[in-house]
Design an enzyme around this catalytic site. Structure first.
Site, PDB file in Angstrom:
ATOM      1  N   GLY A  87       0.791  -1.229   0.000  1.00 59.93           N
ATOM      2  CA  GLY A  87       0.000   0.000   0.000  1.00 59.93           C
ATOM      3  C   GLY A  87       0.816   1.268   0.000  1.00 59.93           C
ATOM      4  O   GLY A  87       0.327   2.326   0.412  1.00 59.93           O
ATOM      5  N   HIS A  94      10.277   6.166   3.831  1.00 56.77           N
ATOM      6  CA  HIS A  94       9.785   6.728   5.082  1.00 56.77           C
ATOM      7  C   HIS A  94       9.407   5.631   6.053  1.00 56.77           C
ATOM      8  O   HIS A  94       9.038   4.533   5.661  1.00 56.77           O
ATOM      9  CB  HIS A  94       8.584   7.654   4.852  1.00 56.77           C
ATOM     10  N   HIS A  96       6.818   4.876   9.323  1.00 49.61           N
ATOM     11  CA  HIS A  96       5.665   5.311  10.111  1.00 49.61           C
ATOM     12  C   HIS A  96       5.954   4.936  11.562  1.00 49.61           C
ATOM     13  O   HIS A  96       6.204   3.761  11.863  1.00 49.61           O
ATOM     14  CB  HIS A  96       4.397   4.563   9.694  1.00 49.61           C
TER      15      HIS A  96
HETATM   16  P1  5GP Z   1       2.676   5.067   2.489  1.00 52.30           P
HETATM   17  O1  5GP Z   1       1.296   4.547   2.211  1.00 52.30           O
HETATM   18  O2  5GP Z   1       3.415   5.478   1.248  1.00 52.30           O
HETATM   19  O3  5GP Z   1       3.484   4.145   3.363  1.00 52.30           O
HETATM   20  O4  5GP Z   1       2.460   6.352   3.414  1.00 52.30           O
HETATM   21  C1  5GP Z   1       2.370   7.650   2.951  1.00 52.30           C
HETATM   22  C2  5GP Z   1       1.781   8.453   4.080  1.00 52.30           C
HETATM   23  O5  5GP Z   1       1.959   9.828   3.800  1.00 52.30           O
HETATM   24  C3  5GP Z   1       0.283   8.244   4.267  1.00 52.30           C
HETATM   25  O6  5GP Z   1       0.044   7.731   5.564  1.00 52.30           O
HETATM   26  C4  5GP Z   1      -0.320   9.632   4.070  1.00 52.30           C
HETATM   27  O7  5GP Z   1      -1.380   9.902   4.964  1.00 52.30           O
HETATM   28  C5  5GP Z   1       0.868  10.556   4.300  1.00 52.30           C
HETATM   29  N1  5GP Z   1       0.820  11.787   3.549  1.00 52.30           N
HETATM   30  C6  5GP Z   1       0.600  11.919   2.205  1.00 52.30           C
HETATM   31  N2  5GP Z   1       0.652  13.208   1.852  1.00 52.30           N
HETATM   32  C7  5GP Z   1       0.910  13.915   2.979  1.00 52.30           C
HETATM   33  C8  5GP Z   1       1.077  15.316   3.246  1.00 52.30           C
HETATM   34  O8  5GP Z   1       1.000  16.180   2.368  1.00 52.30           O
HETATM   35  N3  5GP Z   1       1.332  15.662   4.537  1.00 52.30           N
HETATM   36  C9  5GP Z   1       1.436  14.746   5.549  1.00 52.30           C
HETATM   37  N4  5GP Z   1       1.694  15.213   6.768  1.00 52.30           N
HETATM   38  N5  5GP Z   1       1.289  13.420   5.326  1.00 52.30           N
HETATM   39  C10 5GP Z   1       1.023  13.006   4.067  1.00 52.30           C
END
Ligand code: 5GP
Ligand code: ZN
Length: 108
Positions: A87, A94, A96
């Site tokens: 996902g 990054h 989390h």
């Molecule tokens: P991934 O799904 O790629 O592991 O996580 C990307 C994360 O980035 C998601 O949890 C999403 O909510 C967060 N995210 C996406 N765009 C932004 C943004 O503009 N600002 C912040 N603070 N978080 C973001």
């Protein structure tokens, strides 16, 4: 830097201060800010400030320091999503940092 670095990458733009974010902490190479769509009372994203270069040790150290600051004494989780099955939506490395509620294992 890869092709999608810079202007097209939301996390590069946050690191550059072009998109506002609720910053939590930073070190020399790593920036931490709150996720826009938090999945737990504490949901912090840790990113390398540069699009490709990352110091894993520095990211883990800053994550542990934030977990202490956030008083996540009952536990916390570090997650990195890689690829479509996980996902991943932002293609900039990054972590989390999630905590503040009980969590299940395995994740969905
Ligand atoms: P991934 O799904 O790629 O592991 O996580 C990307 C994360 O980035 C998601 O949890 C999403 O909510 C967060 N995210 C996406 N765009 C932004 C943004 O503009 N600002 C912040 N603070 N978080 C973001
Ligand atoms: Zn980037």
């Amino acid at each position: 830097m890869s092709e999608d670095a810079g202007r097209d990458c939301v996390f590069c733009r946050i690191a550059a201060g072009e998109i506002p974010a609720q910053r939590v902490a930073e070190s020399a190479q790593v920036l931490a800010f709150r996720d826009l769509n938090a999945q737990a009372p504490t949901h912090v994203l840790l990113i390398p400030k540069q699009h490709v270069v990352a110091s894993a040790g520095e990211m883990f150290e800053l994550a542990a320091a934030i977990a202490r600051d956030e008083k996540l004494d009952q536990g916390w989780r570090l997650v990195t999503n890689v690829g479509p099955h996980a996902g991943q939506t932002v293609h900039h490395l990054h972590l989390h940092l999630i905590g503040g509620r009980p969590m299940q294992w395995p994740p969905g």
